[in-house]
Structure formats: C-alpha cells, structure tokens
Design a protein around this motif. Structure first.
Motif, PDB file in Angstrom:
ATOM      1  N   VAL A  47      25.749  12.436 -25.143  1.00  0.00           N
ATOM      2  CA  VAL A  47      26.250  12.564 -23.785  1.00  0.00           C
ATOM      3  C   VAL A  47      26.714  14.123 -23.653  1.00  0.00           C
ATOM      4  CG1 VAL A  47      28.176  11.670 -22.331  1.00  0.00           C
ATOM      5  CG2 VAL A  47      26.969  10.002 -23.644  1.00  0.00           C
ATOM      6  N   THR A  48      26.338  14.514 -22.730  1.00  0.00           N
ATOM      7  CA  THR A  48      26.485  16.005 -22.404  1.00  0.00           C
ATOM      8  C   THR A  48      27.094  16.147 -20.874  1.00  0.00           C
ATOM      9  OG1 THR A  48      24.212  16.365 -21.620  1.00  0.00           O
ATOM     10  CG2 THR A  48      24.644  16.962 -24.015  1.00  0.00           C
ATOM     11  N   LEU A  49      27.046  15.125 -20.225  1.00  0.00           N
ATOM     12  CA  LEU A  49      27.470  15.196 -18.651  1.00  0.00           C
ATOM     13  C   LEU A  49      28.499  14.079 -18.492  1.00  0.00           C
ATOM     14  CD1 LEU A  49      27.346  17.030 -16.191  1.00  0.00           C
ATOM     15  CD2 LEU A  49      25.399  15.621 -15.464  1.00  0.00           C
ATOM     16  N   GLN A  50      29.586  14.215 -17.830  1.00  0.00           N
ATOM     17  CA  GLN A  50      30.362  13.064 -17.284  1.00  0.00           C
ATOM     18  C   GLN A  50      29.613  12.178 -16.376  1.00  0.00           C
ATOM     19  OE1 GLN A  50      31.296  16.193 -16.902  1.00  0.00           O
ATOM     20  NE2 GLN A  50      31.263  16.644 -14.936  1.00  0.00           N
ATOM     21  N   THR A  51      30.122  10.912 -16.201  1.00  0.00           N
ATOM     22  CA  THR A  51      29.305  10.028 -15.240  1.00  0.00           C
ATOM     23  C   THR A  51      28.068   9.371 -16.118  1.00  0.00           C
ATOM     24  OG1 THR A  51      27.784  11.639 -14.200  1.00  0.00           O
ATOM     25  CG2 THR A  51      30.129  10.815 -13.054  1.00  0.00           C
ATOM     26  N   THR A  52      27.920   9.772 -17.354  1.00  0.00           N
ATOM     27  CA  THR A  52      26.977   9.258 -18.143  1.00  0.00           C
ATOM     28  C   THR A  52      27.264   7.752 -18.327  1.00  0.00           C
ATOM     29  OG1 THR A  52      26.253  11.197 -18.960  1.00  0.00           O
ATOM     30  CG2 THR A  52      25.351   9.272 -20.188  1.00  0.00           C
ATOM     31  N   ILE A  53      26.414   6.780 -18.191  1.00  0.00           N
ATOM     32  CA  ILE A  53      26.335   5.301 -18.550  1.00  0.00           C
ATOM     33  C   ILE A  53      25.538   5.178 -19.702  1.00  0.00           C
ATOM     34  CG2 ILE A  53      26.012   3.089 -17.790  1.00  0.00           C
ATOM     35  CD1 ILE A  53      28.147   4.627 -16.273  1.00  0.00           C
ATOM     36  N   VAL A  54      26.072   4.633 -20.836  1.00  0.00           N
ATOM     37  CA  VAL A  54      25.004   4.122 -21.967  1.00  0.00           C
ATOM     38  C   VAL A  54      25.161   2.751 -22.128  1.00  0.00           C
ATOM     39  CG1 VAL A  54      24.714   4.742 -24.479  1.00  0.00           C
ATOM     40  CG2 VAL A  54      25.435   6.512 -23.068  1.00  0.00           C
ATOM     41  N   PHE A  55      24.039   2.253 -21.925  1.00  0.00           N
ATOM     42  CA  PHE A  55      23.876   0.604 -22.238  1.00  0.00           C
ATOM     43  C   PHE A  55      23.839   0.627 -23.796  1.00  0.00           C
ATOM     44  CE2 PHE A  55      22.737   1.143 -17.836  1.00  0.00           C
ATOM     45  CZ  PHE A  55      23.399   0.097 -17.219  1.00  0.00           C
ATOM     46  N   VAL A  56      24.946  -0.529 -24.254  1.00  0.00           N
ATOM     47  CA  VAL A  56      24.424  -0.668 -25.754  1.00  0.00           C
ATOM     48  C   VAL A  56      24.479  -1.918 -26.036  1.00  0.00           C
ATOM     49  CG1 VAL A  56      26.045   1.512 -26.338  1.00  0.00           C
ATOM     50  CG2 VAL A  56      27.275  -0.821 -25.939  1.00  0.00           C
ATOM     51  N   ASP A  57      23.939  -2.440 -27.186  1.00  0.00           N
ATOM     52  CA  ASP A  57      23.973  -3.756 -27.756  1.00  0.00           C
ATOM     53  C   ASP A  57      25.183  -4.105 -28.560  1.00  0.00           C
ATOM     54  OD1 ASP A  57      23.747  -2.593 -30.447  1.00  0.00           O
ATOM     55  OD2 ASP A  57      21.733  -3.074 -30.630  1.00  0.00           O
ATOM     56  N   ASP A  58      25.046  -5.108 -29.020  1.00  0.00           N
ATOM     57  CA  ASP A  58      26.211  -5.889 -29.823  1.00  0.00           C
ATOM     58  C   ASP A  58      26.966  -5.051 -30.817  1.00  0.00           C
ATOM     59  OD1 ASP A  58      26.360  -8.017 -27.875  1.00  0.00           O
ATOM     60  OD2 ASP A  58      25.354  -9.396 -29.292  1.00  0.00           O
ATOM     61  N   ALA A  59      26.009  -4.316 -31.375  1.00  0.00           N
ATOM     62  CA  ALA A  59      26.261  -3.597 -32.662  1.00  0.00           C
ATOM     63  C   ALA A  59      26.732  -2.122 -32.004  1.00  0.00           C
ATOM     64  CB  ALA A  59      25.135  -3.270 -33.572  1.00  0.00           C
ATOM     65  N   GLY A  60      26.652  -1.825 -30.875  1.00  0.00           N
ATOM     66  CA  GLY A  60      27.326  -0.288 -30.332  1.00  0.00           C
ATOM     67  C   GLY A  60      25.964   0.470 -30.289  1.00  0.00           C
TER      68      GLY A  60
END
Length: 172
Positions: free
Chosen positions: A137-150
């Motif tokens: 992540v290099t910019l705020q307002t970034t959304i990262v969808f993750v799985d159950d393990a992160g």
C-alpha cells in the motif's frame, strides 16, 4: 374440621397456581392475544436462569443459510489477529486522519454501514507501516480484500470515489 379446610385451601391454591401457569404468556385483555410481559420479565434485576422448558424455542429452518448471507456488514478498527478471528469476507481500509478522502469514506461507512457479509477493518495508514509494506500500500484510501489467513485477494484505491458504492463495486 379446621385441618380439612386447610387441606382443601392448599389443594385449591395449588390447582389455581398450576392452571394459571398454563395460561401465563398471553394477555386475556389483549385483543390480539399477544404475549403479556410480566412485571418480573420487565425487571432489570438479575433473575434465576430459565429452565430448558421455559426457554423460547428456536425457529426451525428447512435449509441452513450460508454464513455470509446471515451476517450484517461490520466496520471496525483493525487489531492484530482480527482477520483470522473474523468469519466471512474481509477488507482492510488504509485510513489517514489527515486525508479528506479517507474521512469521506469513513463517514459513508459509519452512516451507511459496511456491505452485508463484509467486515471492513480500519487500518491506521500512518502507524501501521508493517501492514502497508506487507500489502504494498502506497496511498491512503487503499482497500485490500483478504482471505481468512490475511493473504491478499485483490486491492483498489478509492481516492477518486471514496464511497461504499465504490467499495462494493471493487469487491472480488
């Protein structure tokens, strides 16, 4: 004779209590026949636990619903271990308090709520450099969808349109 009257009184009292217990739960004065709330039930004082026969019955369903379909969305602050402990779909929202777009998305999430079945974790962009590095992540307002393990599934930057609608559209 006085003993006989006492025994009869006890018998009538017991029968009355048994019969009134069978009728408890409905209000005869209520035109709809809806359950009546006793003074004891309305009390905020702790009471004795209900026995199994007093506990309300669970509604029966023919087929169990999928877990994600039953859960409302949640918007919570990120804490270590929260990803693994949270069922369902998850997204990390990298938020900075000084960023107007972050504040706009934060306000929309608070007002509208997170989408059903999605837990959005608010991650402090400035203090969690370890997570920024892990997810690139290099910019705020970034959304990262993750799985159950992160592990990352996908990511997007909502800087140009910081809204719940954009978050929904970006979901994998």
């Amino acid at each position: 004779m006085p003993t006989r009257i006492s025994a009869t009184a006890v018998l009538l009292l017991t029968a009355g209590l048994v019969l009134s217990g069978c009728a408890a739960g409905t209000d005869a004065a209520s035109p709809s026949g809806t359950p009546a709330m006793s003074d004891e039930a309305m009390s905020t004082e702790p009471s004795e636990p209900m026995t199994e026969s007093e506990a309300p019955a669970e509604p029966m369903t023919e087929e169990p619903m999928a877990e994600d379909a039953m859960t409302a969305g949640a918007y919570v602050d990120y804490t270590d271990g929260a990803i693994e402990a949270t069922p369902g779909d998850k997204a990390l929202f990298f938020h900075a308090s000084w960023c107007p777009q972050c504040r706009a998305l934060d306000e929309d999430l608070r007002a509208s709520g997170a989408p059903d079945g999605l837990t959005v974790f608010k991650v402090d962009y400035d203090s969690r450099t370890d997570l920024r590095q892990k997810y690139g992540v290099t910019l705020q307002t970034t959304i990262v969808f993750v799985d159950d393990a992160g592990e990352p599934i996908s990511s997007t930057v909502l800087y140009d349109d910081p809204s719940v609608a954009s978050l929904v559209a970006a979901a994998p």
